[in-house]
Structures are given as structure tokens and as C-alpha cells.
Design a protein around this motif. Sequence first.
Motif, PDB file in Angstrom:
ATOM      1  N   ALA A 166     111.312  -2.884 -20.349  1.00  0.00           N
ATOM      2  CA  ALA A 166     111.567  -3.474 -19.031  1.00  0.00           C
ATOM      3  C   ALA A 166     110.636  -2.920 -17.967  1.00  0.00           C
ATOM      4  CB  ALA A 166     113.023  -3.242 -18.624  1.00  0.00           C
ATOM      5  N   ASP A 167     110.199  -1.701 -18.139  1.00  0.00           N
ATOM      6  CA  ASP A 167     109.295  -1.127 -17.136  1.00  0.00           C
ATOM      7  C   ASP A 167     107.921  -1.789 -17.179  1.00  0.00           C
ATOM      8  OD1 ASP A 167     111.216   0.638 -16.210  1.00  0.00           O
ATOM      9  OD2 ASP A 167     110.668   2.179 -17.689  1.00  0.00           O
ATOM     10  N   LEU A 168     107.473  -2.112 -18.385  1.00  0.00           N
ATOM     11  CA  LEU A 168     106.131  -2.667 -18.510  1.00  0.00           C
ATOM     12  C   LEU A 168     106.093  -4.164 -18.226  1.00  0.00           C
ATOM     13  CD1 LEU A 168     104.829  -0.824 -21.716  1.00  0.00           C
ATOM     14  CD2 LEU A 168     104.307  -0.339 -19.326  1.00  0.00           C
ATOM     15  N   VAL A 169     107.233  -4.835 -18.446  1.00  0.00           N
ATOM     16  CA  VAL A 169     107.267  -6.292 -18.261  1.00  0.00           C
ATOM     17  C   VAL A 169     108.459  -6.647 -17.388  1.00  0.00           C
ATOM     18  CG1 VAL A 169     106.930  -8.470 -19.480  1.00  0.00           C
ATOM     19  CG2 VAL A 169     106.524  -6.331 -20.676  1.00  0.00           C
ATOM     20  N   PRO A 170     108.439  -6.267 -16.112  1.00  0.00           N
ATOM     21  CA  PRO A 170     109.629  -6.419 -15.264  1.00  0.00           C
ATOM     22  C   PRO A 170     110.055  -7.867 -15.054  1.00  0.00           C
ATOM     23  CG  PRO A 170     107.700  -5.745 -13.972  1.00  0.00           C
ATOM     24  CD  PRO A 170     107.323  -5.635 -15.405  1.00  0.00           C
ATOM     25  N   ASP A 171     109.127  -8.816 -15.175  1.00  0.00           N
ATOM     26  CA  ASP A 171     109.461 -10.209 -14.885  1.00  0.00           C
ATOM     27  C   ASP A 171     109.915 -10.989 -16.108  1.00  0.00           C
ATOM     28  OD1 ASP A 171     108.725  -9.689 -12.281  1.00  0.00           O
ATOM     29  OD2 ASP A 171     106.640 -10.301 -12.616  1.00  0.00           O
ATOM     30  N   ALA A 224     100.700 -11.378 -20.110  1.00  0.00           N
ATOM     31  CA  ALA A 224     101.255 -10.504 -19.082  1.00  0.00           C
ATOM     32  C   ALA A 224     100.862  -9.037 -19.262  1.00  0.00           C
ATOM     33  CB  ALA A 224     102.784 -10.636 -19.065  1.00  0.00           C
ATOM     34  N   VAL A 225     100.688  -8.604 -20.504  1.00  0.00           N
ATOM     35  CA  VAL A 225     100.451  -7.183 -20.743  1.00  0.00           C
ATOM     36  C   VAL A 225      99.258  -7.006 -21.680  1.00  0.00           C
ATOM     37  CG1 VAL A 225     101.589  -5.010 -21.307  1.00  0.00           C
ATOM     38  CG2 VAL A 225     102.964  -7.009 -20.778  1.00  0.00           C
ATOM     39  N   PRO A 226      98.351  -6.109 -21.327  1.00  0.00           N
ATOM     40  CA  PRO A 226      97.289  -5.810 -22.277  1.00  0.00           C
ATOM     41  C   PRO A 226      97.846  -5.038 -23.468  1.00  0.00           C
ATOM     42  CG  PRO A 226      97.144  -4.370 -20.366  1.00  0.00           C
ATOM     43  CD  PRO A 226      98.230  -5.363 -20.073  1.00  0.00           C
ATOM     44  N   VAL A 227      97.222  -5.213 -24.618  1.00  0.00           N
ATOM     45  CA  VAL A 227      97.706  -4.590 -25.846  1.00  0.00           C
ATOM     46  C   VAL A 227      96.619  -3.691 -26.400  1.00  0.00           C
ATOM     47  CG1 VAL A 227      98.284  -5.029 -28.257  1.00  0.00           C
ATOM     48  CG2 VAL A 227      99.314  -6.407 -26.462  1.00  0.00           C
ATOM     49  N   THR A 228      97.000  -2.454 -26.684  1.00  0.00           N
ATOM     50  CA  THR A 228      96.015  -1.529 -27.250  1.00  0.00           C
ATOM     51  C   THR A 228      96.215  -1.299 -28.732  1.00  0.00           C
ATOM     52  OG1 THR A 228      97.402   0.338 -26.587  1.00  0.00           O
ATOM     53  CG2 THR A 228      95.647  -0.314 -25.077  1.00  0.00           C
ATOM     54  N   GLU A 229      97.411  -1.611 -29.244  1.00  0.00           N
ATOM     55  CA  GLU A 229      97.655  -1.379 -30.667  1.00  0.00           C
ATOM     56  C   GLU A 229      98.750  -2.302 -31.167  1.00  0.00           C
ATOM     57  OE1 GLU A 229      97.775   2.743 -31.438  1.00  0.00           O
ATOM     58  OE2 GLU A 229      97.637   2.534 -33.610  1.00  0.00           O
ATOM     59  N   ILE A 230      98.660  -2.684 -32.428  1.00  0.00           N
ATOM     60  CA  ILE A 230      99.604  -3.627 -33.017  1.00  0.00           C
ATOM     61  C   ILE A 230     100.019  -3.116 -34.392  1.00  0.00           C
ATOM     62  CG2 ILE A 230      99.945  -5.995 -33.845  1.00  0.00           C
ATOM     63  CD1 ILE A 230      97.849  -6.928 -31.896  1.00  0.00           C
ATOM     64  N   GLU A 231     101.310  -3.272 -34.694  1.00  0.00           N
ATOM     65  CA  GLU A 231     101.807  -2.942 -36.024  1.00  0.00           C
ATOM     66  C   GLU A 231     102.550  -4.133 -36.596  1.00  0.00           C
ATOM     67  OE1 GLU A 231     104.270   0.810 -37.609  1.00  0.00           O
ATOM     68  OE2 GLU A 231     105.495  -0.660 -36.569  1.00  0.00           O
ATOM     69  N   HIS A 232     102.261  -4.454 -37.846  1.00  0.00           N
ATOM     70  CA  HIS A 232     102.966  -5.524 -38.537  1.00  0.00           C
ATOM     71  C   HIS A 232     103.639  -4.979 -39.797  1.00  0.00           C
ATOM     72  CE1 HIS A 232     100.093  -8.593 -36.583  1.00  0.00           C
ATOM     73  NE2 HIS A 232     101.284  -8.808 -36.099  1.00  0.00           N
ATOM     74  N   VAL A 233     104.839  -5.445 -40.048  1.00  0.00           N
ATOM     75  CA  VAL A 233     105.504  -5.161 -41.321  1.00  0.00           C
ATOM     76  C   VAL A 233     106.032  -6.482 -41.846  1.00  0.00           C
ATOM     77  CG1 VAL A 233     107.317  -3.894 -42.502  1.00  0.00           C
ATOM     78  CG2 VAL A 233     106.175  -2.853 -40.542  1.00  0.00           C
ATOM     79  N   ILE A 234     105.719  -6.780 -43.100  1.00  0.00           N
ATOM     80  CA  ILE A 234     106.104  -8.054 -43.699  1.00  0.00           C
ATOM     81  C   ILE A 234     107.002  -7.782 -44.886  1.00  0.00           C
ATOM     82  CG2 ILE A 234     105.288 -10.120 -44.865  1.00  0.00           C
ATOM     83  CD1 ILE A 234     102.599  -9.588 -43.323  1.00  0.00           C
TER      84      ILE A 234
END
Lengths: 247, 247
Positions: A155-160, A178-188
Motif C-alpha cells: 500500500a505504501d508503494l501503490v497508494p492509489d 504505476a511502479v518501476p520494477v527492479t526484480e521479478i520472481e516467477h514460480v510455476i
Amino acid sequence: MASSVQTSANRPMPAYERIKVDILHHIDGGTWRPGDRIPSENDLVRQFGVSRMTVNRALRELTNDGRLLRVPGTGTFVAEPDTDSGLLDIRSVDDYIAAHGGKHRSEVMSLEEVVADDAVAALLDTVAGVRLFHIVMRHFDDETPFQLEDRYVNADLVPDFLDQDFNSGTPSSYLTDAVPVTEIEHVIESVAPDVDERKFLKLDESDPCLVLRRRTWWNDDVVTNVRFVSPGHLFRLSGRFKPFSRQ
Amino acid sequence: MASSVQTSANRPMPAYERIKVDILHHIDGGTWRPGDRIPSENDLVRQFGVSRMTVNRALRELTNDGRLLRVPGTGTFVAEPDTDSGLLDIRSVDDYIAAHGGKHRSEVMSLEEVVADDAVAALLDTVAGVRLFHIVMRHFDDETPFQLEDRYVNADLVPDFLDQDFNSGTPSSYLTDAVPVTEIEHVIESVAPDVDERKFLKLDESDPCLVLRRRTWWNDDVVTNVRFVSPGHLFRLSGRFKPFSRQ
DNA sequence: GGCGTAAGTTTGTATATACCTGTATATACA
DNA sequence: TGTATATACAGGTATATACAAACTTACGCC
């Protein structure tokens, strides 16, 4: 530490590296937005007090990394974020359905602010008590239930987040912008649906589901944790790529 | 066409590009093997009749692409093929099991030369009648059936496939060493096991399975098509990566 | 033989310079 | 008003040069 001239190995950071991190700070910090024109090579030469070839190397490498876009005679611009990273084609549901000739519709089942308990806090790499947004929704291909989405958002990073209309655009596409992304994790995973999932996706007990969990970070903070559940006979992931030469 | 000095846009190919493709031809053609030392910058300067900075740029870009490894004071070497490409951690079964603290064992159920019918030929992007090798095997974690592997291999590209001992090393690791790969395709699905799969993996009808199909190419030819089937509760795929700056 | 040093090789970085192509803009002209 | 031209500016490439840092090799000394 970011503006330091020392690398972690305590050796002086090369000039072209200094320029690269400075530019990335502008981009990741938001002062330079996608599409913005950034200073010319000669501007940066004056600003950093280096030769043009050094600036050129910094800009060229950032261009190869997909962060900048250069147009001869015109200038250098911040590149649009790269949605598909090439190795596995993980897109927004609506894109997936459209690409298979279907018609996407979504239905928000709940959307609320919650306080993290221990279990949820662990998913977000944070501590219990933190304010989060929680959305549960269904995606349809025409009238066929296609995917369940269960998402927590910082909620702090995406208040709207609560103010968005997720019956039209998906949370994925909103967050991408809305938010820049520096890292991503996927689990399938492949799982049998539980009682609720069977009900919402209109499945039998023996119908397997493909589960995709995704977490995205902005620096050290988890932006969102989402779990997608889709019937195995409707959804699959695929990707084709060249192991070298990412182009 | 490869040695042409013209790009598709009919503009002269830059010198550093010419040097890059020349080096890549040596690597992909097999005259320079992984680990081999390649000529020094000054050697290439003499060979191509360009300045050292131009050679340096070619070598630096190939290094950033992961094709070369440079050691100051020592030389430039052909890099080992990059097994995990970062976005999704798809490794050999034995590595996966070892990473989870298990003990891998495998059992070849059949290994033979076959002639492709239409269905199989389609999988390999070729025509019926082509000679192929076909292996069916089971991988165990200790005594638990962990994965079924059903693989076709292009007999022309991998003539020695039948002579390998796949009870010790896996076909994946053999092929990785035996054939260069220029392109990879993955498809991931969640399916209910069929009768045979249930029997060989000791599963019920309601136990979902994760299916990973992989095809690899060498230039325009499919090297291998493999289908892995694993119990959903034992196997999952995951990966964590930075969307930009592949390093 | 063993050791330390010096020299040579190799890569890494940085600069100044040059010339090219493509783009934008201001200006002159019809 | 529209068009052609000149000019300035942007990035793309290539070169010669220089110094630094990492490593290898050869050599001389003990």
C-alpha cells in the motif's frame, strides 16, 4: 553510496560506469520518464568533464540493455519498459486471451485494505502489521472462467491502487505503468484445485490447474505478490528464444 | 552472405560488426571450442587491419553477450555455454533433485532408432521417414518416481546418441555438450496423467502433473524434442531475474 | 634448484580527433 | 504560401595514442 566513485572491490569506478549509474538513477528515480529526451552527448561531456567517446560508451551500453533509445540527428530518449523479457512469454491475461482469439472480461470479487498477518507478510518479504491491498478477481474468456487472480499489493508503494477500475484494465497493466520494477520472481506449479477454485473456475476435482505466482520488487521492497490459477486445458506458458545474443 | 560487407539495409557493415560475425563463425562453426583461447587484440588488429579500439569494441560486446571471457593479462577465451538463461531456472533433473537434497537415479525404459511418422515428424519440424532416436526413461528421487522423459533426437546431428550410458548421465547433459544450440522453445502445461503416466509415476487420476516440452534447434534443424512429465507436488519451476541489465 | 625481479604481453580504460549520415531549423527564394 | 538551401546539431563509427592493471615469461642471482 550510489554516487560513490568506489566499487565494492574498493577500486575506482570507471567514468563510463559513473555516467551509467547516474543516468539510471534519473530513470529509476523518476525524474526522467519513458519517452523523455535526455541531454545530448555533448551536454553530458560538459556535465561530467569527460570525452565524448566515454559518454558515447555509457549511452551505447544502456541502449544495448534496452534502457535508452537513440535516434541519430534527434537525440537520446528513455526507452519504454520492456514487457516481455523473451525467455518465457508471460503476458497480461487480456493479451493472452486476445492472442488466442478470445474476448476478455474480468470481475472483481473483492478489493480491500488489509493488515498483513504472518503468513501474508512472509509472501511480501515484510513484517506482520503492514498495510496492504488485497484483490481477488476472475478473468473470463467470453463466458468461460479462465483465471483466478489473488493479489496483494504494497500500500505504501501503490497508494492509489484502491481507486482503480479493474473491471476495465487489469491490475497487472496498471502496476506496470504505476511502479518501476527492479526484480521479478516467477514460480510455476501444477496443482489440483481446492473447493473454491473448483467452484469459481467450474472444474472437477481431477482437472489440473496451472498456478503462476509472481512477485515483483522495487529495490528491496516487494511491490506485489500475485497468484494466478488457470485450468490446465485452457492455459499454458511458452517461450522461444536464442540462448545467446539477446536481441 | 555471411561474409558480406553489406547489411540487409544495403549499408556497409561496420568494421567491429564484421569482426564480431567472424568470431561467431569460428565459435558456432566449431573451430574455436569453449575454453579455447582466441587471438589477442593485437593479433586481430594485424589480421583485420583495423585499430585496436575497433577490435576491443568487438570483443567487449561479445563478452557482454556472454560469448567470450576476457582475463586481463592473460587472454580472451570462448565462454562455456550458458546453461541457465536467467528468467526461468530450467536445469537438468539430476541438478534439480540434488539442489533439493535428493538422490537422483534414472532408468532407461526404451532406447531405439525409429523412422518418423507424420506426428513425430511434426514435433521435430521435419518430414516423415527421417531417422530418429527415441528414448523413454524414468528419473527417480531416491526410490520415488520423479519424472518421465520421452525424447526424440535428430539422428543425423547426434549420431552417437545410442552409444551413451543414460543410466549414469542424463540425455540433457550429454546433448548440451555434444551439440551447439542456437534456439530453444519451452512449453509448460498442467495436465492430468494418462494411464501409463499414472502407472510409471505411481499417481492417482486426480494428481496433476507439470509437463515441460522443450525443443532445441541448431540453426534450422531441430536437435531434440523432449517431453518431461513430473508429479505436480514434486516439481515446480521458478526463476528470479532483473527485467533490465542482464548481468 | 629456488627465488625475486624485470621485461613483455594482454586486457581495461580514457582521450582527442576525424569524418560520416541523419535530422531539425532557419533562411532565402519563387 | 510553399519549397529549396544552408547551417547547426545529433548520433555512429574509426583511428592513433596513452597509461594502468593483471598476468606470464625470462633472466640473473644466491
